[in-house]
Design a protein around this motif. Sequence first.
Motif, PDB file in Angstrom:
ATOM      1  N   MET A   1       0.839  -1.177   0.000  1.00 49.96           N
ATOM      2  CA  MET A   1       0.000   0.000   0.000  1.00 49.96           C
ATOM      3  C   MET A   1       0.887   1.243   0.000  1.00 49.96           C
ATOM      4  SD  MET A   1      -2.756   1.353   2.876  1.00 49.96           S
ATOM      5  CE  MET A   1      -4.029   0.208   2.443  1.00 49.96           C
ATOM      6  N   THR A   2       0.598   2.169  -0.897  1.00 47.43           N
ATOM      7  CA  THR A   2       1.305   3.437  -0.934  1.00 47.43           C
ATOM      8  C   THR A   2       0.755   4.328   0.175  1.00 47.43           C
ATOM      9  OG1 THR A   2       1.574   3.254  -3.312  1.00 47.43           O
ATOM     10  CG2 THR A   2       1.846   5.445  -2.344  1.00 47.43           C
ATOM     11  N   LEU A   3       1.653   4.891   0.982  1.00 48.50           N
ATOM     12  CA  LEU A   3       1.239   5.729   2.104  1.00 48.50           C
ATOM     13  C   LEU A   3       1.964   7.057   2.097  1.00 48.50           C
ATOM     14  CD1 LEU A   3       1.258   3.421   5.245  1.00 48.50           C
ATOM     15  CD2 LEU A   3      -0.721   4.358   4.087  1.00 48.50           C
ATOM     16  N   THR A   4       1.263   8.058   2.579  1.00 50.96           N
ATOM     17  CA  THR A   4       1.864   9.344   2.903  1.00 50.96           C
ATOM     18  C   THR A   4       1.520   9.603   4.358  1.00 50.96           C
ATOM     19  OG1 THR A   4       1.461  10.122   0.660  1.00 50.96           O
ATOM     20  CG2 THR A   4       1.938  11.793   2.321  1.00 50.96           C
ATOM     21  N   ILE A   5       2.526   9.873   5.168  1.00 50.82           N
ATOM     22  CA  ILE A   5       2.303  10.131   6.594  1.00 50.82           C
ATOM     23  C   ILE A   5       2.832  11.523   6.878  1.00 50.82           C
ATOM     24  CG2 ILE A   5       2.782   9.395   8.950  1.00 50.82           C
ATOM     25  CD1 ILE A   5       3.229   6.563   7.812  1.00 50.82           C
ATOM     26  N   VAL A   6       1.933  12.387   7.333  1.00 54.36           N
ATOM     27  CA  VAL A   6       2.317  13.782   7.549  1.00 54.36           C
ATOM     28  C   VAL A   6       1.756  14.309   8.862  1.00 54.36           C
ATOM     29  CG1 VAL A   6       2.511  14.312   5.091  1.00 54.36           C
ATOM     30  CG2 VAL A   6       0.334  14.621   6.240  1.00 54.36           C
ATOM     31  N   PRO A   7       2.493  15.256   9.476  1.00 58.15           N
ATOM     32  CA  PRO A   7       1.930  15.945  10.638  1.00 58.15           C
ATOM     33  C   PRO A   7       0.638  16.653  10.231  1.00 58.15           C
ATOM     34  CG  PRO A   7       4.278  16.385  10.449  1.00 58.15           C
ATOM     35  CD  PRO A   7       3.857  15.704   9.181  1.00 58.15           C
ATOM     36  N   THR A   8      -0.354  16.546  11.082  1.00 57.53           N
ATOM     37  CA  THR A   8      -1.672  17.083  10.792  1.00 57.53           C
ATOM     38  C   THR A   8      -2.197  17.785  12.026  1.00 57.53           C
ATOM     39  OG1 THR A   8      -2.050  15.230   9.277  1.00 57.53           O
ATOM     40  CG2 THR A   8      -3.999  16.424  10.016  1.00 57.53           C
ATOM     41  N   ASP A   9      -2.916  18.859  11.814  1.00 56.95           N
ATOM     42  CA  ASP A   9      -3.526  19.584  12.925  1.00 56.95           C
ATOM     43  C   ASP A   9      -4.464  18.666  13.696  1.00 56.95           C
ATOM     44  OD1 ASP A   9      -5.946  21.447  13.945  1.00 56.95           O
ATOM     45  OD2 ASP A   9      -4.060  22.576  13.958  1.00 56.95           O
ATOM     46  N   TRP A  10      -4.408  18.742  15.001  1.00 51.84           N
ATOM     47  CA  TRP A  10      -5.240  17.933  15.892  1.00 51.84           C
ATOM     48  C   TRP A  10      -6.723  18.058  15.537  1.00 51.84           C
ATOM     49  CZ3 TRP A  10      -4.391  14.349  19.579  1.00 51.84           C
ATOM     50  CH2 TRP A  10      -5.397  14.078  20.498  1.00 51.84           C
ATOM     51  N   ASN A  11      -7.148  19.248  15.111  1.00 56.09           N
ATOM     52  CA  ASN A  11      -8.555  19.505  14.841  1.00 56.09           C
ATOM     53  C   ASN A  11      -8.957  19.291  13.383  1.00 56.09           C
ATOM     54  OD1 ASN A  11      -9.294  20.231  17.550  1.00 56.09           O
ATOM     55  ND2 ASN A  11      -8.063  22.067  17.240  1.00 56.09           N
ATOM     56  N   ASP A  12      -8.048  18.810  12.556  1.00 61.60           N
ATOM     57  CA  ASP A  12      -8.366  18.473  11.177  1.00 61.60           C
ATOM     58  C   ASP A  12      -9.517  17.463  11.163  1.00 61.60           C
ATOM     59  OD1 ASP A  12      -7.361  18.148   8.187  1.00 61.60           O
ATOM     60  OD2 ASP A  12      -7.622  16.119   9.012  1.00 61.60           O
ATOM     61  N   GLU A  35     -10.280   5.062  29.754  1.00 59.19           N
ATOM     62  CA  GLU A  35      -8.927   5.610  29.647  1.00 59.19           C
ATOM     63  C   GLU A  35      -8.537   6.329  30.932  1.00 59.19           C
ATOM     64  OE1 GLU A  35      -6.251   8.493  26.759  1.00 59.19           O
ATOM     65  OE2 GLU A  35      -8.384   8.298  26.388  1.00 59.19           O
ATOM     66  N   PRO A  36      -7.466   5.860  31.585  1.00 61.62           N
ATOM     67  CA  PRO A  36      -7.020   6.532  32.810  1.00 61.62           C
ATOM     68  C   PRO A  36      -6.338   7.858  32.490  1.00 61.62           C
ATOM     69  CG  PRO A  36      -5.927   4.381  32.519  1.00 61.62           C
ATOM     70  CD  PRO A  36      -6.672   4.691  31.274  1.00 61.62           C
ATOM     71  N   GLY A  37      -6.412   8.781  33.411  1.00 60.16           N
ATOM     72  CA  GLY A  37      -5.659  10.021  33.288  1.00 60.16           C
ATOM     73  C   GLY A  37      -6.240  11.038  32.339  1.00 60.16           C
ATOM     74  N   VAL A  38      -5.405  11.984  32.001  1.00 62.51           N
ATOM     75  CA  VAL A  38      -5.783  13.107  31.150  1.00 62.51           C
ATOM     76  C   VAL A  38      -5.729  12.680  29.690  1.00 62.51           C
ATOM     77  CG1 VAL A  38      -5.165  15.454  30.479  1.00 62.51           C
ATOM     78  CG2 VAL A  38      -4.879  14.717  32.857  1.00 62.51           C
ATOM     79  N   LYS A  39      -6.821  12.893  28.989  1.00 61.85           N
ATOM     80  CA  LYS A  39      -6.844  12.558  27.565  1.00 61.85           C
ATOM     81  C   LYS A  39      -5.964  13.551  26.802  1.00 61.85           C
ATOM     82  CE  LYS A  39     -11.411  10.419  27.586  1.00 61.85           C
ATOM     83  NZ  LYS A  39     -11.223   9.869  28.890  1.00 61.85           N
ATOM     84  N   PRO A  40      -5.277  13.096  25.763  1.00 59.62           N
ATOM     85  CA  PRO A  40      -4.438  14.018  24.995  1.00 59.62           C
ATOM     86  C   PRO A  40      -5.297  15.066  24.297  1.00 59.62           C
ATOM     87  CG  PRO A  40      -4.605  11.898  23.889  1.00 59.62           C
ATOM     88  CD  PRO A  40      -5.277  11.749  25.213  1.00 59.62           C
ATOM     89  N   SER A  41      -4.678  16.199  24.041  1.00 60.40           N
ATOM     90  CA  SER A  41      -5.377  17.302  23.380  1.00 60.40           C
ATOM     91  C   SER A  41      -4.393  18.063  22.498  1.00 60.40           C
ATOM     92  CB  SER A  41      -5.966  18.253  24.420  1.00 60.40           C
ATOM     93  OG  SER A  41      -4.924  18.958  25.071  1.00 60.40           O
ATOM     94  N   ALA A  42      -4.922  19.010  21.750  1.00 55.50           N
ATOM     95  CA  ALA A  42      -4.068  19.850  20.905  1.00 55.50           C
ATOM     96  C   ALA A  42      -3.032  20.573  21.751  1.00 55.50           C
ATOM     97  CB  ALA A  42      -4.923  20.844  20.129  1.00 55.50           C
ATOM     98  N   VAL A  45      -0.111  17.587  22.815  1.00 53.66           N
ATOM     99  CA  VAL A  45       0.452  16.648  21.855  1.00 53.66           C
ATOM    100  C   VAL A  45       1.533  17.366  21.046  1.00 53.66           C
ATOM    101  CG1 VAL A  45      -0.077  15.361  19.749  1.00 53.66           C
ATOM    102  CG2 VAL A  45      -1.554  15.139  21.733  1.00 53.66           C
ATOM    103  N   ALA A  46       2.722  16.770  21.046  1.00 54.27           N
ATOM    104  CA  ALA A  46       3.852  17.380  20.338  1.00 54.27           C
ATOM    105  C   ALA A  46       3.701  17.251  18.833  1.00 54.27           C
ATOM    106  CB  ALA A  46       5.158  16.743  20.795  1.00 54.27           C
ATOM    107  N   VAL A  47       3.154  16.131  18.384  1.00 56.89           N
ATOM    108  CA  VAL A  47       2.930  15.907  16.953  1.00 56.89           C
ATOM    109  C   VAL A  47       1.791  14.902  16.799  1.00 56.89           C
ATOM    110  CG1 VAL A  47       4.653  14.062  16.731  1.00 56.89           C
ATOM    111  CG2 VAL A  47       4.014  15.397  14.722  1.00 56.89           C
ATOM    112  N   ALA A  63       0.160   9.768  17.668  1.00 62.43           N
ATOM    113  CA  ALA A  63       0.631  11.030  18.249  1.00 62.43           C
ATOM    114  C   ALA A  63       1.729  10.774  19.269  1.00 62.43           C
ATOM    115  CB  ALA A  63      -0.539  11.761  18.921  1.00 62.43           C
ATOM    116  N   LEU A  64       2.441  11.848  19.596  1.00 63.25           N
ATOM    117  CA  LEU A  64       3.415  11.838  20.684  1.00 63.25           C
ATOM    118  C   LEU A  64       3.031  12.912  21.684  1.00 63.25           C
ATOM    119  CD1 LEU A  64       6.822  11.633  18.768  1.00 63.25           C
ATOM    120  CD2 LEU A  64       5.573   9.762  19.888  1.00 63.25           C
TER     121      LEU A  64
END
Length: 155
Positions: A1-12, A35-42, A45-47, A63-64
Amino acid sequence: MTLTIVPTDWNDADAVRLRRAQRDELDTRYGADTEPGVKPSADDVAVFLVARDGSGVAVGCGALRMLEPGVAEVKRMFVEKSARGSGVSTAILRALEAEAVERGIGTLQLETGPAQPDAVRFYTREGYVPIPRFGHYLHSEGSLCFGRDLATARP
């Protein structure tokens, strides 16, 4: 499968759709949002990466989130059912690892659970090893945590 992986805005729109699909699948597996703890958000999240197939359709994400200097958590790893088994998850994980290295992050950690044996197999196959529960997962008996020193990561 051909893939493109790019950083994308959290709210995209595709990012939101993929995260919702992941949440729906986890809620089905666990019977509720556990899910324990704080959910990730914009804000923390670093990327956020989105994988698109050859026709541009978003088929996966990951995400990271920074935990401390040099250590980040893999969050929101998800691949659409139609794209599973085609290498998308491995490509996303490798892209997240590359992003981490570029940012000076030497260790990645993550949390999954017993209702995700596919995730446990995947991360183990990709060189992640069980580690003690960390952060928000310290007291979460249902959390299975894994980590990887990126200095030992495969190319």
